[in-house]
Design a protein around this motif. Structure first.
Motif, PDB file in Angstrom:
ATOM      1  N   SER A  90       0.826  -1.194   0.000  1.00 19.62           N
ATOM      2  CA  SER A  90       0.000   0.000   0.000  1.00 19.62           C
ATOM      3  C   SER A  90       0.866   1.251   0.000  1.00 19.62           C
ATOM      4  O   SER A  90       2.037   1.209   0.351  1.00 19.62           O
ATOM      5  CB  SER A  90      -0.903  -0.001   1.244  1.00 19.62           C
ATOM      6  N   VAL A  91       0.258   2.358  -0.376  1.00 16.80           N
ATOM      7  CA  VAL A  91       0.858   3.671  -0.215  1.00 16.80           C
ATOM      8  C   VAL A  91       0.029   4.386   0.835  1.00 16.80           C
ATOM      9  O   VAL A  91      -1.200   4.449   0.735  1.00 16.80           O
ATOM     10  CB  VAL A  91       0.869   4.470  -1.537  1.00 16.80           C
ATOM     11  N   VAL A  92       0.702   4.886   1.865  1.00 18.54           N
ATOM     12  CA  VAL A  92       0.002   5.565   2.954  1.00 18.54           C
ATOM     13  C   VAL A  92       0.593   6.953   3.148  1.00 18.54           C
ATOM     14  O   VAL A  92       1.776   7.181   2.894  1.00 18.54           O
ATOM     15  CB  VAL A  92       0.081   4.770   4.277  1.00 18.54           C
ATOM     16  N   SER A  93      -0.234   7.870   3.596  1.00 21.11           N
ATOM     17  CA  SER A  93       0.223   9.215   3.930  1.00 21.11           C
ATOM     18  C   SER A  93       0.669   9.202   5.384  1.00 21.11           C
ATOM     19  O   SER A  93      -0.110   8.878   6.277  1.00 21.11           O
ATOM     20  CB  SER A  93      -0.901  10.229   3.719  1.00 21.11           C
ATOM     21  N   ILE A  94       1.924   9.532   5.622  1.00 22.20           N
ATOM     22  CA  ILE A  94       2.501   9.541   6.956  1.00 22.20           C
ATOM     23  C   ILE A  94       2.428  10.971   7.492  1.00 22.20           C
ATOM     24  O   ILE A  94       2.966  11.888   6.872  1.00 22.20           O
ATOM     25  CB  ILE A  94       3.966   9.064   6.931  1.00 22.20           C
ATOM     26  N   ILE A 138       9.670  -0.367   3.643  1.00 22.49           N
ATOM     27  CA  ILE A 138       9.000   0.925   3.554  1.00 22.49           C
ATOM     28  C   ILE A 138       9.894   1.828   2.713  1.00 22.49           C
ATOM     29  O   ILE A 138      11.112   1.850   2.892  1.00 22.49           O
ATOM     30  CB  ILE A 138       8.696   1.541   4.937  1.00 22.49           C
ATOM     31  N   THR A 139       9.282   2.536   1.766  1.00 20.75           N
ATOM     32  CA  THR A 139      10.000   3.466   0.896  1.00 20.75           C
ATOM     33  C   THR A 139       9.367   4.842   1.032  1.00 20.75           C
ATOM     34  O   THR A 139       8.152   4.989   0.860  1.00 20.75           O
ATOM     35  CB  THR A 139       9.954   3.000  -0.572  1.00 20.75           C
ATOM     36  N   ASN A 140      10.180   5.829   1.343  1.00 19.16           N
ATOM     37  CA  ASN A 140       9.721   7.205   1.420  1.00 19.16           C
ATOM     38  C   ASN A 140       9.668   7.750  -0.002  1.00 19.16           C
ATOM     39  O   ASN A 140      10.700   7.988  -0.616  1.00 19.16           O
ATOM     40  CB  ASN A 140      10.676   8.033   2.292  1.00 19.16           C
ATOM     41  N   VAL A 182      11.306  10.813   6.906  1.00 16.61           N
ATOM     42  CA  VAL A 182      10.394  10.097   7.794  1.00 16.61           C
ATOM     43  C   VAL A 182      11.238   9.360   8.824  1.00 16.61           C
ATOM     44  O   VAL A 182      12.286   8.806   8.487  1.00 16.61           O
ATOM     45  CB  VAL A 182       9.540   9.079   6.986  1.00 16.61           C
ATOM     46  N   ASN A 183      10.802   9.370  10.069  1.00 19.23           N
ATOM     47  CA  ASN A 183      11.434   8.552  11.108  1.00 19.23           C
ATOM     48  C   ASN A 183      10.710   7.214  11.182  1.00 19.23           C
ATOM     49  O   ASN A 183       9.482   7.170  11.252  1.00 19.23           O
ATOM     50  CB  ASN A 183      11.350   9.237  12.476  1.00 19.23           C
ATOM     51  N   VAL A 184      11.475   6.132  11.157  1.00 21.56           N
ATOM     52  CA  VAL A 184      10.943   4.788  11.339  1.00 21.56           C
ATOM     53  C   VAL A 184      11.448   4.310  12.701  1.00 21.56           C
ATOM     54  O   VAL A 184      12.652   4.231  12.916  1.00 21.56           O
ATOM     55  CB  VAL A 184      11.421   3.830  10.221  1.00 21.56           C
ATOM     56  N   THR A 185      10.527   4.027  13.611  1.00 21.91           N
ATOM     57  CA  THR A 185      10.878   3.609  14.966  1.00 21.91           C
ATOM     58  C   THR A 185      10.474   2.159  15.167  1.00 21.91           C
ATOM     59  O   THR A 185       9.346   1.773  14.869  1.00 21.91           O
ATOM     60  CB  THR A 185      10.170   4.481  16.015  1.00 21.91           C
ATOM     61  N   LYS A 200       6.422  -3.224  17.750  1.00 23.74           N
ATOM     62  CA  LYS A 200       5.723  -2.482  16.700  1.00 23.74           C
ATOM     63  C   LYS A 200       6.685  -1.646  15.888  1.00 23.74           C
ATOM     64  O   LYS A 200       7.802  -1.373  16.318  1.00 23.74           O
ATOM     65  CB  LYS A 200       4.604  -1.618  17.260  1.00 23.74           C
ATOM     66  N   ILE A 201       6.208  -1.243  14.718  1.00 28.68           N
ATOM     67  CA  ILE A 201       6.937  -0.323  13.853  1.00 28.68           C
ATOM     68  C   ILE A 201       6.082   0.930  13.725  1.00 28.68           C
ATOM     69  O   ILE A 201       4.910   0.851  13.345  1.00 28.68           O
ATOM     70  CB  ILE A 201       7.214  -0.941  12.470  1.00 28.68           C
ATOM     71  N   LEU A 202       6.670   2.068  14.088  1.00 28.41           N
ATOM     72  CA  LEU A 202       5.971   3.347  14.013  1.00 28.41           C
ATOM     73  C   LEU A 202       6.649   4.237  12.978  1.00 28.41           C
ATOM     74  O   LEU A 202       7.842   4.091  12.718  1.00 28.41           O
ATOM     75  CB  LEU A 202       6.001   4.059  15.369  1.00 28.41           C
ATOM     76  N   VAL A 203       5.889   5.162  12.401  1.00 24.46           N
ATOM     77  CA  VAL A 203       6.420   6.091  11.415  1.00 24.46           C
ATOM     78  C   VAL A 203       5.960   7.505  11.755  1.00 24.46           C
ATOM     79  O   VAL A 203       4.886   7.694  12.335  1.00 24.46           O
ATOM     80  CB  VAL A 203       5.995   5.715   9.982  1.00 24.46           C
ATOM     81  N   GLN A 204       6.794   8.474  11.401  1.00 20.25           N
ATOM     82  CA  GLN A 204       6.445   9.872  11.655  1.00 20.25           C
ATOM     83  C   GLN A 204       7.188  10.756  10.665  1.00 20.25           C
ATOM     84  O   GLN A 204       8.413  10.696  10.571  1.00 20.25           O
ATOM     85  CB  GLN A 204       6.820  10.253  13.086  1.00 20.25           C
ATOM     86  N   ALA A 205       6.440  11.570   9.937  1.00 20.82           N
ATOM     87  CA  ALA A 205       7.050  12.541   9.030  1.00 20.82           C
ATOM     88  C   ALA A 205       7.624  13.682   9.857  1.00 20.82           C
ATOM     89  O   ALA A 205       7.101  14.025  10.913  1.00 20.82           O
ATOM     90  CB  ALA A 205       6.020  13.062   8.037  1.00 20.82           C
ATOM     91  N   ASP A 206       8.700  14.280   9.377  1.00 25.61           N
ATOM     92  CA  ASP A 206       9.354  15.341  10.141  1.00 25.61           C
ATOM     93  C   ASP A 206       8.716  16.713   9.910  1.00 25.61           C
ATOM     94  O   ASP A 206       8.246  17.339  10.832  1.00 25.61           O
ATOM     95  CB  ASP A 206      10.842  15.402   9.790  1.00 25.61           C
ATOM     96  N   THR A 207       8.700  17.184   8.684  1.00 29.93           N
ATOM     97  CA  THR A 207       8.293  18.551   8.387  1.00 29.93           C
ATOM     98  C   THR A 207       6.854  18.645   7.888  1.00 29.93           C
ATOM     99  O   THR A 207       6.104  19.511   8.298  1.00 29.93           O
ATOM    100  CB  THR A 207       9.230  19.154   7.319  1.00 29.93           C
ATOM    101  N   ALA A 208       6.489  17.747   7.009  1.00 32.46           N
ATOM    102  CA  ALA A 208       5.146  17.734   6.422  1.00 32.46           C
ATOM    103  C   ALA A 208       4.791  16.289   6.096  1.00 32.46           C
ATOM    104  O   ALA A 208       5.663  15.430   6.031  1.00 32.46           O
ATOM    105  CB  ALA A 208       5.120  18.587   5.154  1.00 32.46           C
ATOM    106  N   ALA A 209       3.512  16.035   5.905  1.00 30.67           N
ATOM    107  CA  ALA A 209       3.065  14.685   5.574  1.00 30.67           C
ATOM    108  C   ALA A 209       3.804  14.165   4.344  1.00 30.67           C
ATOM    109  O   ALA A 209       4.093  14.918   3.417  1.00 30.67           O
ATOM    110  CB  ALA A 209       1.558  14.671   5.332  1.00 30.67           C
ATOM    111  N   CYS A 210       4.139  12.878   4.354  1.00 32.15           N
ATOM    112  CA  CYS A 210       4.860  12.233   3.253  1.00 32.15           C
ATOM    113  C   CYS A 210       4.116  10.968   2.852  1.00 32.15           C
ATOM    114  O   CYS A 210       3.612  10.246   3.709  1.00 32.15           O
ATOM    115  CB  CYS A 210       6.262  11.806   3.692  1.00 32.15           C
ATOM    116  N   ASP A 211       4.090  10.692   1.567  1.00 33.38           N
ATOM    117  CA  ASP A 211       3.586   9.399   1.117  1.00 33.38           C
ATOM    118  C   ASP A 211       4.717   8.378   1.215  1.00 33.38           C
ATOM    119  O   ASP A 211       5.851   8.658   0.812  1.00 33.38           O
ATOM    120  CB  ASP A 211       3.093   9.456  -0.323  1.00 33.38           C
TER     121      ASP A 211
END
Length: 140
Positions: free
Chosen positions: A36-40, A70-72, A79-82, A121-132
């Protein structure tokens, strides 16, 4: 069960000399995939929960993860991947995924100094603005 085939190619030429390699891997025992492609968003969001039983949508059963990518796909933001260790602990690893970069795991084990444990778990977070971001997950 199906086989998943992956291929990684590195290639660079420096001062007329070519370096690199292509690595092909066949991962057997795959029963399920999710792509899938998701908006982070800029808020930390769980992308994948690792559970011991009774998975729901967005979960993977412990020891069933065969492949995770996962591909930014953003053109400028990172994007931070935790990856969190077991829920009873506070161990975590954070990876900075720049625009266009990918992050790959081949199982759900992670080491925090005292041996390997199943990640929580695997968490994701965009830094500056939402990223696909595009993700591909294969499990048994």
């Amino acid at each position: 069960m199906a086989n998943l085939t992956t291929k990684i190619t590195e290639a660079v030429t420096i001062n007329g000399r070519t370096y690199g390699r292509t690595v092909n891997e066949t991962i057997s025992g795959v029963n399920d995939v999710s792509e899938s492609v998701v908006s982070i968003s800029t808020a930390s969001t769980t992308l994948l929960d690792i559970v011991t039983s009774n998975p729901s949508i967005g979960d993977a059963v412990a020891d069933a993860l065969k492949y995770f990518r996962i591909t930014n796909t953003d053109s400028s933001n990172f994007v931070n991947v935790t990856i969190n260790g077991p829920s009873s602990g506070s161990d975590k690893a954070v990876f900075k995924l720049l625009a266009g970069q990918s992050f790959i795991l081949n199982n759900d084990k992670i080491g925090f100094g005292s041996g390997f444990v199943t990640m929580d778990k695997i968490l994701v977070q965009a830094d500056t603005a939402a990223c696909d971001c595009e993700f591909f997950i294969a499990t048994t």
